[in-house]
Scaffold this motif. Structure first.
Motif, PDB file in Angstrom:
ATOM      1  N   PRO A  21      66.320 184.850  21.134  1.00 49.74           N
ATOM      2  CA  PRO A  21      65.225 184.453  20.243  1.00 49.74           C
ATOM      3  C   PRO A  21      65.488 183.077  19.628  1.00 49.74           C
ATOM      4  CG  PRO A  21      66.649 186.015  19.143  1.00 49.74           C
ATOM      5  CD  PRO A  21      67.158 185.892  20.553  1.00 49.74           C
ATOM      6  N   ASP A  22      64.443 182.312  19.491  1.00 50.87           N
ATOM      7  CA  ASP A  22      64.529 181.046  18.779  1.00 50.87           C
ATOM      8  C   ASP A  22      63.258 180.880  17.949  1.00 50.87           C
ATOM      9  OD1 ASP A  22      62.608 180.440  20.667  1.00 50.87           O
ATOM     10  OD2 ASP A  22      63.748 178.868  21.655  1.00 50.87           O
ATOM     11  N   GLY A  23      63.162 179.789  17.232  1.00 50.10           N
ATOM     12  CA  GLY A  23      62.025 179.578  16.342  1.00 50.10           C
ATOM     13  C   GLY A  23      60.688 179.574  17.049  1.00 50.10           C
ATOM     14  N   ASN A  53      66.192 185.424   5.525  1.00 50.22           N
ATOM     15  CA  ASN A  53      66.378 183.972   5.548  1.00 50.22           C
ATOM     16  C   ASN A  53      66.967 183.460   6.860  1.00 50.22           C
ATOM     17  OD1 ASN A  53      65.625 183.167   2.724  1.00 50.22           O
ATOM     18  ND2 ASN A  53      67.082 184.808   2.318  1.00 50.22           N
ATOM     19  N   ASP A  54      66.747 184.167   7.937  1.00 50.04           N
ATOM     20  CA  ASP A  54      67.249 183.744   9.234  1.00 50.04           C
ATOM     21  C   ASP A  54      66.623 182.401   9.621  1.00 50.04           C
ATOM     22  OD1 ASP A  54      67.775 183.491  12.046  1.00 50.04           O
ATOM     23  OD2 ASP A  54      68.144 185.644  12.097  1.00 50.04           O
ATOM     24  N   LYS A  55      67.415 181.553  10.252  1.00 50.09           N
ATOM     25  CA  LYS A  55      66.948 180.213  10.665  1.00 50.09           C
ATOM     26  C   LYS A  55      65.839 180.296  11.711  1.00 50.09           C
ATOM     27  CE  LYS A  55      70.021 177.717   8.403  1.00 50.09           C
ATOM     28  NZ  LYS A  55      69.605 177.112   7.170  1.00 50.09           N
ATOM     29  N   ARG A  74      60.672 185.565   0.578  1.00 51.15           N
ATOM     30  CA  ARG A  74      61.996 185.636   1.193  1.00 51.15           C
ATOM     31  C   ARG A  74      62.877 186.579   0.390  1.00 51.15           C
ATOM     32  NH1 ARG A  74      63.108 179.297   2.526  1.00 51.15           N
ATOM     33  NH2 ARG A  74      61.440 179.100   4.055  1.00 51.15           N
ATOM     34  N   THR A  75      63.668 187.363   1.118  1.00 48.05           N
ATOM     35  CA  THR A  75      64.599 188.261   0.430  1.00 48.05           C
ATOM     36  C   THR A  75      65.764 187.443  -0.115  1.00 48.05           C
ATOM     37  OG1 THR A  75      65.799 188.701   2.474  1.00 48.05           O
ATOM     38  CG2 THR A  75      64.028 190.236   1.884  1.00 48.05           C
ATOM     39  N   PRO A  76      66.372 187.893  -1.193  1.00 44.45           N
ATOM     40  CA  PRO A  76      67.563 187.201  -1.698  1.00 44.45           C
ATOM     41  C   PRO A  76      68.703 187.314  -0.680  1.00 44.45           C
ATOM     42  CG  PRO A  76      66.711 188.759  -3.307  1.00 44.45           C
ATOM     43  CD  PRO A  76      65.964 188.994  -2.044  1.00 44.45           C
ATOM     44  N   TYR A  77      69.611 186.379  -0.736  1.00 39.04           N
ATOM     45  CA  TYR A  77      70.762 186.409   0.168  1.00 39.04           C
ATOM     46  C   TYR A  77      71.633 187.618  -0.129  1.00 39.04           C
ATOM     47  CZ  TYR A  77      69.559 181.706   1.628  1.00 39.04           C
ATOM     48  OH  TYR A  77      68.892 180.624   2.139  1.00 39.04           O
TER      49      TYR A  77
END
Length: 171
Positions: A21-23, A53-55, A74-77
């Motif tokens: 998978p990529d963007g 927060n995946d790139k 976005r979920t917190p880290y």
């Protein structure tokens, strides 16, 4: 694997499966999912998308949902509880399906996950939904023979009642 889950109904949508998978791939799967959700008359109003927060979740991924008026959260880290419903689905898919099947290739994985998601959405009872499935079922008959339907080649047995023919004939 990329999937989406509706928090209110717990309905799962398997968007796609790929080894790399990529963007670009993730953004295309988002477009496909939005089109599918637009085609069905959604009984839920999609207001926000919770994601990690995946790139791979690029700005083009976010733009797909923002163009539909869906807010991105976005979920917190390092906070898996912030997305606990999705984490629970992953656990269910692994425990009830993927740990029990030897997956041969990407096509086999996609078919297996789609079959499991269909069972999960239409037949599997959920405690949080008062033992109903995400897609509501009609209440089971109180009389009639119990039948077993095998899901995923017999890994899951789904039981249901069929109306008794002798009772139906006398009515």
């Amino acid at each position: 694997m990329l999937f989406f889950i509706e928090l209110g109904t717990r309905r799962v949508h398997v968007a796609g499966v790929t080894e790399h998978p990529d963007g670009t791939w993730v953004a295309q799967q988002a477009r496909n999912t939005v089109w599918l959700l637009d085609e069905r008359e959604a009984d839920t109003d999609l207001r926000c998308l919770i994601r990690d927060n995946d790139k791979k979740f690029s700005s083009s991924f976010d733009a797909v949902f923002e163009s539909e008026g869906i807010k991105i959260l976005r979920t917190p880290y390092q906070a898996p509880n912030a997305n606990s419903i999705a984490e629970r689905w992953i656990k269910s898919a692994r425990n009830e399906c993927l740990d029990l099947i030897l997956i041969w290739n990407e096509t086999h994985l996609r078919r297996t996950l789609n079959d499991f998601a269909d069972y999960y959405n239409h037949a599997r009872p959920h405690q949080s939904l008062d033992q109903q499935s995400p897609v509501p079922r009609t209440p089971p008959d109180t009389e009639g023979d119990v039948t077993c339907r095998q899901v995923l080649g017999g890994i899951i047995n789904d039981y249901d009642r069929v109306p008794n023919n002798s009772v139906m004939a006398s009515v």
